[in-house]
Design a protein around this motif. Structure first.
Motif, PDB file in Angstrom:
ATOM      1  N   UNK A  15      91.513  98.585  13.951  1.00 29.98           N
ATOM      2  CA  UNK A  15      92.441  99.734  13.563  1.00 29.98           C
ATOM      3  C   UNK A  15      91.455 101.142  12.977  1.00 29.98           C
ATOM      4  N   UNK A  16      90.389 100.758  11.983  1.00 30.49           N
ATOM      5  CA  UNK A  16      89.902 101.951  12.265  1.00 30.49           C
ATOM      6  C   UNK A  16      89.558 103.617  13.643  1.00 30.49           C
ATOM      7  N   UNK A  17      89.727 102.734  14.388  1.00 28.72           N
ATOM      8  CA  UNK A  17      89.259 103.310  15.771  1.00 28.72           C
ATOM      9  C   UNK A  17      90.752 104.130  16.429  1.00 28.72           C
ATOM     10  N   UNK A  18      91.432 103.155  16.311  1.00 26.91           N
ATOM     11  CA  UNK A  18      92.816 103.547  16.322  1.00 26.91           C
ATOM     12  C   UNK A  18      93.166 104.465  15.422  1.00 26.91           C
ATOM     13  N   UNK A  19      92.887 104.701  13.985  1.00 26.92           N
ATOM     14  CA  UNK A  19      93.266 105.867  12.984  1.00 26.92           C
ATOM     15  C   UNK A  19      92.442 106.712  13.370  1.00 26.92           C
ATOM     16  N   UNK A  20      91.486 106.915  13.950  1.00 29.67           N
ATOM     17  CA  UNK A  20      90.597 107.732  14.031  1.00 29.67           C
ATOM     18  C   UNK A  20      90.971 108.530  15.187  1.00 29.67           C
TER      19      UNK A  20
END
Length: 296
Positions: free
Chosen positions: A209-214
């Motif tokens: 999820x963090x990578x997706x938001x990044x």
């Protein structure tokens, strides 16, 4: 000739922006069940640092002109509201319906450019933009009867907020404000506004999820720089219709990533949108050539 080159650059910039925003929506959807405010914060945080890097690389000082401060605040306020409303609609409505409401923004750009910038709208230009909008309805096939009333109004407000914000982008560019400064100010403003809500309602994220938001933030930064450049090159009435290319990019990404296959009505919609964009381009070219032929 210089004016013509600027128009070409404006068209290319807004198409690149549309692609970036299509990527942003894809990554936001991949991020899963996270509050809209949290998605908005990380989206704008990445865009802020991206803008800082660009400004440093190009030697642009973060110095806002005094006469532009009010317009920057208004651009940032409406832009932040537009993002929050759009993400809320995506989280609470069918994705296609939320996208349709957000795609009202080019209409609001043309409308508010008339009121705020006194940019004239000809009848053919109005028809082409309206035709593109009708094409988008064929693509997404909105079903208002199945929508909750409040999320629908919020989604429409998001489209209006984005349209007003882009109008102020055009105004700020005409007043000499640098594009990276506009993006940086907006991103910082949005982060500051959403930070208190994030602190009180933070949801733990997985690595994915963090990578997706990044990547959503990086895509959003590309979209912001593209749209800012586009409206600095050409008036909204001449290029806003090309923003509908985002629907085509979204359909392609939906097929490649989520396995979504558009139906025949969607393909007709793509044809209508492309046709309206081509007619707008040919009309503006003819208008430009006729203007050059006029005796001075």
């Amino acid at each position: 000739m210089a004016e013509n080159r600027k128009r070409y650059k404006g068209i290319l910039s807004i198409i690149c922006s549309a692609f970036c925003f299509a990527l942003m929506n894809m990554f936001v959807r991949l991020a899963g069940d996270i509050p809209s405010v949290q998605k908005s914060f990380f989206r704008n945080l990445v865009a802020f640092f991206f803008a800082i890097v660009i400004m440093k690389k190009e030697g642009i000082p973060f110095a806002v002109k005094k006469e532009n401060r009010k317009d920057l605040i208004l651009r940032s306020t409406f832009g932040t509201l537009g993002i929050l409303c759009n993400f809320y609609a995506v989280d609470h409505l069918v994705l296609a319906d939320a996208s349709m409401l957000n795609k009202m923004s080019p209409f609001f750009v043309v409308l508010f450019s008339f009121f705020l910038l006194k940019e004239k709208i000809t009848v053919p230009q109005a028809v082409f933009v309206a035709g593109a909008f009708l094409g988008s309805l064929l693509v997404i096939k909105p079903t208002f009867s199945n929508m909750d009333f409040l999320p629908s109004l919020i989604g429409l407000a998001g489209g209006m907020g984005a349209g007003i914000a882009y109008t102020f982008v055009r105004k700020l560019s005409l007043h000499g404000e640098a594009g990276p400064v506009i993006v940086c100010f907006f991103s910082a403003f949005s982060c500051i506004v959403t930070l208190p809500f994030l602190l009180f309602d933070y949801h733990t994220m997985s690595g994915g999820q963090f990578v997706s938001l990044l990547f959503a933030g990086l895509s959003a930064a590309g979209g912001q720089f593209g749209i800012t450049a586009a409206y600095s090159y050409a008036p909204a009435r001449e290029i806003s219709v090309y923003d509908y290319s985002q629907i085509i990019f979204s359909a392609l990404l939906g097929f490649l990533v989520f396995g979504q296959i558009p139906d025949w009505l969607s393909w007709i919609g793509y044809g209508v949108i492309c046709t309206m964009a081509l007619l707008m381009f040919l009309y503006n070219q003819r208008k430009f050539m006729n203007k050059k032929r006029l005796p001075r």
